[in-house]
Design a protein around this motif. Structure first.
Motif, short mmCIF file in Angstrom:
data_model
loop_
_atom_site.label_atom_id
_atom_site.label_comp_id
_atom_site.label_asym_id
_atom_site.label_seq_id
_atom_site.Cartn_x
_atom_site.Cartn_y
_atom_site.Cartn_z
N UNK A 238 0.83 -1.20 0.00
CA UNK A 238 0.00 0.00 0.00
C UNK A 238 0.87 1.25 0.00
N UNK A 239 0.29 2.35 -0.49
CA UNK A 239 0.96 3.65 -0.44
C UNK A 239 -0.06 4.74 -0.69
N UNK A 240 0.02 5.80 0.13
CA UNK A 240 -0.93 6.89 -0.03
C UNK A 240 -2.36 6.40 0.14
N UNK A 245 -2.06 -1.83 -5.61
CA UNK A 245 -1.88 -1.26 -6.96
C UNK A 245 -2.27 -2.26 -8.04
N UNK A 246 -2.58 -1.76 -9.21
CA UNK A 246 -2.90 -2.64 -10.33
C UNK A 246 -3.70 -1.92 -11.40
N UNK A 247 -3.48 -2.31 -12.64
CA UNK A 247 -4.24 -1.76 -13.77
C UNK A 247 -5.45 -2.66 -14.03
N UNK A 248 -6.62 -2.07 -14.08
CA UNK A 248 -7.86 -2.83 -14.30
C UNK A 248 -8.68 -2.15 -15.38
N UNK A 249 -9.60 -2.93 -15.96
CA UNK A 249 -10.47 -2.38 -16.99
C UNK A 249 -11.60 -1.53 -16.41
N UNK A 301 -8.43 1.32 -4.08
CA UNK A 301 -7.98 2.61 -3.57
C UNK A 301 -9.10 3.21 -2.75
N UNK A 302 -8.72 4.17 -1.89
CA UNK A 302 -9.68 4.87 -1.05
C UNK A 302 -9.95 6.25 -1.62
N UNK A 303 -11.22 6.59 -1.74
CA UNK A 303 -11.63 7.94 -2.15
C UNK A 303 -12.42 8.51 -0.98
#
Length: 305
Positions: A238-240, A245-249, A301-303
């Protein structure tokens, strides 16, 4: 099991091995009932001296023994052995008779914590105050995965929270005033912590890194001392605001008000697919909400919202 420590040296001496040890590598086994020539719980199979600069071994778990007594029990035992403060804890296990370790906190109130064989964040109950530990085990679905119950002295909490190692090997430190159970379950977000406490927790994190590598720990601060109430090894990913992390559609939105059970259902739906999860709400990076996503390696990720 293999170990190199002063504890091994003590066993070495008790079993009358031929020469005074200085720096040892020892192969041994541990038995619930006394065994062997020396009639001890520990049997030494091989012992040899090694150079002082011999590579330091970092323990790895989950392993067979941690699953035997429960992951939480193993992590707290390790914290206790290396000299960190752990509340007095009685372990009532399926496989061994009850045993106790740790330090008195000054409180008569107990917390009962379920210890599954491997980490399952927030799935099994933790309760404040006395309960029948045997009923606590059998009353929850999936209880066959619970290895033990921890009966732990309460720490009079001024602040509570958790810390993890991020991808840069730095500490992510979060907490709240008072008890941290609602924070861990994702019901409340993190609060501002006193700068002095944050510095102490950064030092604690550096200490833990030295013992076990990247780490996840839950802590309680009583106003003077920091107590460890849970310790696990965890990969630093994790970071920030990025949990995994990861690229997803595509991304599925998840509002923290839906709770851990709702998150687990969503994880089952997206796991193995090219889909990430966007967590919306005031929730901590060290909470069980984030823990579940890290355990399942779901890009997320967190928003804040």
């Amino acid at each position: 099991t293999r170990v190199r420590s002063s504890a091994a040296s003590d066993v070495y001496k008790r079993q009358s091995l031929p020469r005074e040890p200085r720096n040892l590598r020892v192969e041994f086994s541990i038995h619930p009932i006394r065994r062997g020539v020396a009639n001890e719980h520990t049997i030494i199979w091989e012992a040899e001296e090694v150079p002082i600069d011999y590579t330091r071994t970092v323990p790895k778990w989950p392993n067979d023994f941690s699953q035997f007594i429960g992951d939480k029990a193993f992590g707290l035992l390790l914290a206790n052995v290396v000299g960190l403060l752990v509340p007095r804890t009685q372990v009532v296990g399926r496989n061994v008779q009850p045993f106790t370790f740790g330090d008195e906190t000054g409180s008569d109130v107990k917390w009962l914590r379920t210890a599954p064989k491997i980490p399952e964040p927030g799935l099994f109950p933790t309760v404040r105050g006395w309960r029948d530990p045997f009923h606590l085990i059998v009353s929850v679905p999936g209880n066959e995965r619970i290895a033990s119950i921890l009966i732990q002295d309460e720490v009079l909490a001024k602040f509570s929270g958790a810390l993890i190692t991020d991808r840069d090997e730095k500490a992510i430190i979060e907490g709240v005033t008072g008890f941290g159970d609602n924070f861990m379950l994702g019901r409340v977000g993190p609060s501002d912590l006193e700068p002095q406490l944050v510095r102490k927790l950064q030092v604690l994190h550096e200490t833990l890194i030295g013992y076990v590598g990247s780490v996840r720990a839950e802590w309680v601060f009583d106003g003077e001392k920091i107590w460890i109430i849970q310790l696990q090894q965890e990969a630093a990913i994790s970071k920030g605001q990025v949990i995994v992390p990861g690229d997803v559609q595509s991304e599925e939105e998840f509002h923290v008000s839906s709770g851990l059970s709702g998150l687990r259902e969503l994880v089952q739906l997206v796991e193995g697919k090219d889909v990430g999860i966007k967590i919306i709400g005031n929730v901590g990076m060290t909470s069980h909400i984030a823990d579940v996503l890290r355990r399942h390696r779901i890009p997320s990720r967190i928003v804040p919202g």
